[in-house]
Scaffold this active site. Structure first.
Site, PDB file in Angstrom:
ATOM      1  N   ASP A  14       0.850  -1.184   0.000  1.00  0.00           N
ATOM      2  CA  ASP A  14       0.000   0.000   0.000  1.00  0.00           C
ATOM      3  C   ASP A  14       0.885   1.233   0.000  1.00  0.00           C
ATOM      4  O   ASP A  14       2.092   1.159   0.276  1.00  0.00           O
ATOM      5  CB  ASP A  14      -0.916   0.002   1.225  1.00  0.00           C
ATOM      6  CG  ASP A  14      -2.112   0.922   1.054  1.00  0.00           C
ATOM      7  OD1 ASP A  14      -2.331   1.429  -0.061  1.00  0.00           O
ATOM      8  OD2 ASP A  14      -2.852   1.135   2.039  1.00  0.00           O
ATOM      9  N   GLU A  55       1.854   4.050  -3.990  1.00  0.00           N
ATOM     10  CA  GLU A  55       1.341   2.683  -4.099  1.00  0.00           C
ATOM     11  C   GLU A  55       2.256   1.816  -4.960  1.00  0.00           C
ATOM     12  O   GLU A  55       2.557   0.671  -4.599  1.00  0.00           O
ATOM     13  CB  GLU A  55      -0.070   2.718  -4.683  1.00  0.00           C
ATOM     14  CG  GLU A  55      -1.112   3.292  -3.723  1.00  0.00           C
ATOM     15  CD  GLU A  55      -2.457   3.498  -4.373  1.00  0.00           C
ATOM     16  OE1 GLU A  55      -3.466   3.455  -3.645  1.00  0.00           O
ATOM     17  OE2 GLU A  55      -2.508   3.709  -5.611  1.00  0.00           O
ATOM     18  N   ASP A  80      -5.194  -2.815  -2.322  1.00  0.00           N
ATOM     19  CA  ASP A  80      -6.520  -2.208  -2.414  1.00  0.00           C
ATOM     20  C   ASP A  80      -6.579  -1.118  -3.475  1.00  0.00           C
ATOM     21  O   ASP A  80      -7.583  -0.422  -3.589  1.00  0.00           O
ATOM     22  CB  ASP A  80      -6.964  -1.665  -1.053  1.00  0.00           C
ATOM     23  CG  ASP A  80      -6.038  -0.605  -0.504  1.00  0.00           C
ATOM     24  OD1 ASP A  80      -5.766   0.379  -1.210  1.00  0.00           O
ATOM     25  OD2 ASP A  80      -5.595  -0.746   0.644  1.00  0.00           O
ATOM     26  N   ASP A 129      -1.143  -0.794   5.106  1.00  0.00           N
ATOM     27  CA  ASP A 129      -1.519   0.603   5.347  1.00  0.00           C
ATOM     28  C   ASP A 129      -0.862   1.129   6.622  1.00  0.00           C
ATOM     29  O   ASP A 129      -0.379   2.263   6.665  1.00  0.00           O
ATOM     30  CB  ASP A 129      -3.038   0.708   5.439  1.00  0.00           C
ATOM     31  CG  ASP A 129      -3.500   2.106   5.789  1.00  0.00           C
ATOM     32  OD1 ASP A 129      -3.377   3.003   4.926  1.00  0.00           O
ATOM     33  OD2 ASP A 129      -3.969   2.326   6.922  1.00  0.00           O
ATOM     34  N   HIS A 204       1.925  10.821  25.529  1.00  0.00           N
ATOM     35  CA  HIS A 204       2.011  11.381  24.175  1.00  0.00           C
ATOM     36  C   HIS A 204       3.442  11.808  23.849  1.00  0.00           C
ATOM     37  O   HIS A 204       4.277  12.013  24.732  1.00  0.00           O
ATOM     38  CB  HIS A 204       1.076  12.585  24.037  1.00  0.00           C
ATOM     39  CG  HIS A 204       1.435  13.726  24.949  1.00  0.00           C
ATOM     40  ND1 HIS A 204       2.447  14.631  24.674  1.00  0.00           N
ATOM     41  CD2 HIS A 204       0.925  14.102  26.152  1.00  0.00           C
ATOM     42  CE1 HIS A 204       2.546  15.513  25.644  1.00  0.00           C
ATOM     43  NE2 HIS A 204       1.639  15.216  26.564  1.00  0.00           N
ATOM     44  N   GLU A 288      -5.256  15.051  30.814  1.00  0.00           N
ATOM     45  CA  GLU A 288      -4.204  15.588  31.680  1.00  0.00           C
ATOM     46  C   GLU A 288      -4.824  16.432  32.791  1.00  0.00           C
ATOM     47  O   GLU A 288      -5.992  16.835  32.717  1.00  0.00           O
ATOM     48  CB  GLU A 288      -3.225  16.429  30.840  1.00  0.00           C
ATOM     49  CG  GLU A 288      -2.075  17.078  31.614  1.00  0.00           C
ATOM     50  CD  GLU A 288      -1.176  16.078  32.333  1.00  0.00           C
ATOM     51  OE1 GLU A 288      -1.690  15.293  33.150  1.00  0.00           O
ATOM     52  OE2 GLU A 288       0.048  16.114  32.113  1.00  0.00           O
TER      53      GLU A 288
END
Length: 412
Positions: A14, A55, A80, A129, A204, A288
């Site tokens: 992909d 692709e 795909d 993907d 994060h 947070e």
């Protein structure tokens, strides 16, 4: 083996661009056609180009990886992109120069008679993907090769369900003397085989306020991750993917992801979700701490305006930021969120239990660890939680808990 006795390999490929053209990348993997085991993964960031070029680049990389494994194999390519499948099958013309060049590269990797092309729906191409998105997130290159039995018969949504698979082999430990289930060395002592919920706490990645050393709480939705933060998020996602495999193999593989609603946590959670092939849900209780009037200020600025208040906030754990929350306030809501996960995910789990990923923030992670270990809020600020770090708790329905590990991706 194929009918002519040759090995059968499956290439899943992909590519994508964020904008067309825009920042682009490709992903490809090779599976053993008989077992489904992943044998190789390839991905790379391409700079600015089109979706179609990305692709085709994934196709070329996947075919080359298959040829490295077995140049005589029969290869089925599954993508795909109907455009690529139809053009490489010879049914559609190739009009653009870049695509014509890449199609020629793909055709030259293996003899045409060894390669067949199949179109599949996007949902069936999620592993490739995810690799393409990982390459775009990190602006880097991925080249992973696995032994013949592969890391697992699939990736993402194709992974075995930890709730139904046989639990991993136990490591004999001291508990054998008490005629109780074996446990990994160093694990918390229990005298039964009750399943636990493994909670992977992910902070994060880096944001502009992380760099500035300013307080960034839950009263505003932003900021977003920096480029470095996106790389950290992808690295954390790769480490989380290894849980139950190469990293902490005694733990069940993650099967659920819950994230704070804030932008930086959502961006990090999406990177983890792409890597695992798991949908991300959101829970406000994992947001947070609300810094109130301290939002966006540095520690020096807070000290100048509220002398001694920041010290009390850290050392008592019960002092709230003006207009905001204390450590204890955060601990109460985070613990309720964790208990709901235990109540939701553990019923019906096998002996290995289940694993959930919670993507959040520094104070939220400190509160989860401190509450789980029964430490007073005055001690929670002593837990170091770097950007994109991973901390693992295990929680039992009877309230018992264990801190399993802490680290950042570069450590492991």
């Amino acid at each position: 083996m194929s009918a002519d006795g040759r090995r059968h390999l499956v290439v899943e490929a992909d590519g994508g661009s964020r904008g067309n053209p825009g920042p682009a990348g490709f992903g490809a993997l090779v599976r053993d056609g008989a077992s489904g085991h992943v044998l190789a993964e390839r991905a790379a960031f391409l700079g600015t180009t089109t979706n179609n070029v990305a692709e085709y680049s994934g196709l070329v990389a996947g075919l080359r990886a298959a040829a490295e494994i077995d140049p005589d194999a029969r290869v089925t390519v599954r993508m795909d992109s109907r455009l690529v499948v139809e053009q490489m099958s010879g049914r559609w013309q190739i009009k653009h120069d870049d695509m014509r060049r890449l199609a020629a590269e793909a055709a030259a990797v293996l003899p045409a008679g060894q390669v067949a092309y199949e179109w599949v729906p996007r949902a069936q191409n999620s592993a490739a993907d995810a690799l393409a998105n990982e390459a775009m997130d990190t602006a880097g290159t991925i080249a992973r090769d696995y032994p013949p039995d592969g890391p697992a018969p699939g990736s993402g949504d194709d992974e075995p369900d930890p709730a139904t698979d046989d639990p991993p082999a136990e490591v004999p430990g001291e508990s054998a003397a008490f005629d109780t289930p074996a446990r990994p060395s160093g694990a918390a002592v229990r005298f039964d085989d009750a399943p636990a919920l493994t909670v992977v706490l992910v902070r994060h990645g880096q944001t502009p306020l992380t760099v500035a050393g300013a307080f960034s709480g839950s009263s505003v939705p932003g900021p977003s991750l920096t480029a470095r933060g996106r790389t950290q998020a992808a690295q954390a996602a790769d480490l989380v993917f290894r849980i139950g495999r190469q990293a902490w193999p005694d733990l069940p593989r993650p099967s659920a992801i819950v994230a704070s609603p804030l932008v930086r946590a959502q961006e990090t959670a999406r990177a983890v979700g792409r890597r695992l092939g798991v949908h991300v849900t959101t829970d406000d209780r994992f947001a947070e701490v609300d810094f109130g009037e301290w939002e966006g200020l540095t520690a020096a600025e807070v000290d100048a305006a509220w002398p001694g208040r920041l010290h009390a906030w850290h050392t008592t754990g019960t002092t709230a930021a003006p207009g905001g929350e204390s450590y204890a306030d955060v601990g109460a809501r985070v613990w309720h969120g964790l208990q709901d996960l235990v109540d939701t995910l553990l019923p019906g789990a096998g002996p290995a239990g289940r694993t959930a990923v919670v993507v959040g923030h520094a104070v939220q992670v400190r509160a989860a660890i401190g509450t789980a270990l029964g430490a007073p809020p005055s001690q929670w600020s002593r837990v170091r939680v770097p950007p994109a770090s991973v901390s693992i708790l295990r929680l039992w329905a009877d309230g018992t808990s264990e801190l399993t590990a802490q680290g950042v991706p570069s450590d492991l």
